[in-house]
Design a protein around this motif. Structure first.
Motif, PDB file in Angstrom:
ATOM      1  N   ILE A   1       0.851  -1.183   0.000  1.00  0.00           N
ATOM      2  CA  ILE A   1       0.000   0.000   0.000  1.00  0.00           C
ATOM      3  C   ILE A   1       0.888   1.235   0.000  1.00  0.00           C
ATOM      4  O   ILE A   1       1.752   1.376   0.879  1.00  0.00           O
ATOM      5  CB  ILE A   1      -0.940   0.041   1.219  1.00  0.00           C
ATOM      6  N   LEU A   2       0.713   2.110  -0.975  1.00  0.00           N
ATOM      7  CA  LEU A   2       1.473   3.353  -1.058  1.00  0.00           C
ATOM      8  C   LEU A   2       0.523   4.533  -0.932  1.00  0.00           C
ATOM      9  O   LEU A   2      -0.392   4.697  -1.735  1.00  0.00           O
ATOM     10  CB  LEU A   2       2.226   3.442  -2.390  1.00  0.00           C
ATOM     11  N   LEU A   3       0.739   5.348   0.106  1.00  0.00           N
ATOM     12  CA  LEU A   3      -0.156   6.453   0.416  1.00  0.00           C
ATOM     13  C   LEU A   3       0.619   7.767   0.505  1.00  0.00           C
ATOM     14  O   LEU A   3       1.575   7.865   1.285  1.00  0.00           O
ATOM     15  CB  LEU A   3      -0.860   6.189   1.751  1.00  0.00           C
TER      16      LEU A   3
ATOM     17  N   LEU B   1       9.756   5.214  -2.197  1.00  0.00           N
ATOM     18  CA  LEU B   1       8.974   4.191  -1.512  1.00  0.00           C
ATOM     19  C   LEU B   1       8.253   3.272  -2.499  1.00  0.00           C
ATOM     20  O   LEU B   1       8.015   2.098  -2.194  1.00  0.00           O
ATOM     21  CB  LEU B   1       7.985   4.850  -0.554  1.00  0.00           C
ATOM     22  N   ALA B   2       7.907   3.782  -3.676  1.00  0.00           N
ATOM     23  CA  ALA B   2       7.328   2.921  -4.710  1.00  0.00           C
ATOM     24  C   ALA B   2       8.332   1.851  -5.123  1.00  0.00           C
ATOM     25  O   ALA B   2       7.997   0.664  -5.233  1.00  0.00           O
ATOM     26  CB  ALA B   2       6.908   3.763  -5.912  1.00  0.00           C
ATOM     27  N   THR B   3       9.574   2.258  -5.321  1.00  0.00           N
ATOM     28  CA  THR B   3      10.627   1.311  -5.681  1.00  0.00           C
ATOM     29  C   THR B   3      10.850   0.298  -4.565  1.00  0.00           C
ATOM     30  O   THR B   3      11.037  -0.900  -4.812  1.00  0.00           O
ATOM     31  CB  THR B   3      11.937   2.067  -5.976  1.00  0.00           C
TER      32      THR B   3
ATOM     33  N   SER C   1       0.103  10.639  -8.369  1.00  0.00           N
ATOM     34  CA  SER C   1       1.550  10.660  -8.126  1.00  0.00           C
ATOM     35  C   SER C   1       2.052   9.293  -7.686  1.00  0.00           C
ATOM     36  O   SER C   1       3.131   8.850  -8.116  1.00  0.00           O
ATOM     37  CB  SER C   1       1.891  11.721  -7.075  1.00  0.00           C
ATOM     38  N   ALA C   2       1.282   8.608  -6.854  1.00  0.00           N
ATOM     39  CA  ALA C   2       1.685   7.277  -6.391  1.00  0.00           C
ATOM     40  C   ALA C   2       1.609   6.259  -7.518  1.00  0.00           C
ATOM     41  O   ALA C   2       2.508   5.422  -7.683  1.00  0.00           O
ATOM     42  CB  ALA C   2       0.805   6.842  -5.220  1.00  0.00           C
TER      43      ALA C   2
ATOM     44  N   VAL D   1       4.752   4.010  -9.075  1.00  0.00           N
ATOM     45  CA  VAL D   1       4.769   2.544  -9.095  1.00  0.00           C
ATOM     46  C   VAL D   1       4.917   2.037 -10.527  1.00  0.00           C
ATOM     47  O   VAL D   1       5.652   1.075 -10.784  1.00  0.00           O
ATOM     48  CB  VAL D   1       3.510   1.964  -8.424  1.00  0.00           C
ATOM     49  N   LEU D   2       4.249   2.691 -11.472  1.00  0.00           N
ATOM     50  CA  LEU D   2       4.361   2.276 -12.873  1.00  0.00           C
ATOM     51  C   LEU D   2       5.776   2.485 -13.417  1.00  0.00           C
ATOM     52  O   LEU D   2       6.221   1.754 -14.299  1.00  0.00           O
ATOM     53  CB  LEU D   2       3.346   3.029 -13.733  1.00  0.00           C
TER      54      LEU D   2
END
Length: 332
Positions: free
Chosen positions: A37-39, A87-89, A105-106, A110-111
């Motif tokens: 989960i990325l917030l 944090l996505a990485t 943005s999140a 992630v993409l």
């Protein structure tokens, strides 16, 4: 009354995802699944706590249990773009089965990190314009989820501004011009303006300095108000926009309740907590073998109007009964 979930309530929400009957649990494989989960918020934000709590409760209804067949890895990035990318990485490196990414943005971060790990977004303004999906009906890649608006909402924001501040004849529409959705939303607002005898002016948001200069210039003429369109730029500069609206005595309409809970005047937008519940359904389907490419992006099904009476009084507004009746939630 505003919905606030404190730490004890949030812990209870987490626990509820693990408290469903054994029969429901038996419907899932006992193999542990990993959900990232990325917030773009902070861990003690009550609004985000409520959203994540709703997501986990909904997963519990599908039989997913923390510690039994599900592990949750949550990263709180705040609104800083560099932190979101980092944090996505980090999440992708954990090799999750699916990632829940909140906001444009999140999702973009992630993409950039993966084109294979499935991504579900509960909140994105315009995923087609942002390039996250090929189309709403057939996303085509590794991301899908839920939009936060339909373009017709732009007209409703202008109508709401006129209702709460009838003397307003001019509206500055703050938008992120780098996103196609910002341009489309302004067009929808512009189409409604003549019927309300309103003038609308686009204000591009690239950085804090540009926003401050543009709003100050707009406020030099009387009878003005603001409309905030959704997007990462809006969220990053939220506090500045609140400050400018208060300083220049400008009534403002916002795209969701988080702005009003933090001190904004009024909002109309999707019920984001409901979006998180619905996102749990897509996560469940992906964990059971379906692909994001085949799951259509969905529009909101629940909308809400939220009013902050304290802010209205500070602006000297006498809120009409029709606006109070329309509000689903009033913050005093």
């Amino acid at each position: 009354m505003t919905l606030i979930i404190d730490r004890r309530q949030f812990a209870a929400a987490l626990g509820s995802a693990a408290a469903w009957p054994i029969a429901a649990r038996g419907q899932q494989s006992e193999r542990m699944r990993r959900i990232g989960i990325l917030l773009p918020g902070v861990a003690d934000d009550a609004e985000y706590q409520a959203r994540v709590g709703a997501f986990l409760q909904a997963l519990g209804l599908f039989g997913w249990t923390i510690g039994r067949n599900m592990r949750i890895d949550t990263r709180w990035s705040g609104a800083n773009a560099a932190d979101i990318r980092k944090l996505a990485t980090e999440l992708v490196a954990l090799a999750p089965d699916v990632i829940l990414a909140h906001g444009a943005s999140a999702v973009a971060a992630v993409l950039q990190a993966t084109r294979t790990v499935p991504i579900v977004f509960p909140v994105v303004p315009d995923p087609v314009a942002a390039g996250f999906v090929e189309s709403l009906a057939r996303p085509g890649g590794n991301a899908t989820g839920f939009m936060t608006f339909e373009f017709s909402m732009g007209g409703k924001w202008l109508e709401l501004l006129k209702q709460i501040a009838p003397g307003v004849t001019r509206a500055a529409v703050l938008r992120d011009a780098t996103q196609g959705g910002g341009t489309s939303m302004f067009a929808a607002i512009q189409a409604v303006a003549p019927s309300l005898r309103m003038e609308v002016i686009p204000v591009n948001m690239r950085d804090a300095g540009e926003i401050e200069r543009a709003v100050a210039a707009f406020a030099r003429s009387p009878n003005g108000g603001l409309i905030m369109t959704p997007g990462g730029t809006t969220q990053r500069h939220r506090d500045l926009i609140f400050t400018l609206a208060a300083r220049h005595k400008l009534p403002a309409v916002y795209p969701d309740r988080t702005f009003v809970a933090a001190g904004g005047l009024i909002s109309y937008g999707a019920d984001v907590i409901d979006q998180f519940r619905r996102a749990a359904g897509y996560v469940d389907r992906i964990l059971k073998g379906e692909k994001p490419a085949d799951l259509p992006v969905q529009a909101p099904t629940k909308y809400e109007t939220v009013l902050n009476l304290k802010t209205a009084k500070a602006l000297g507004l006498d809120v009409h009964a029709t606006v109070l009746t329309r509000a689903d939630e009033v913050i005093e």
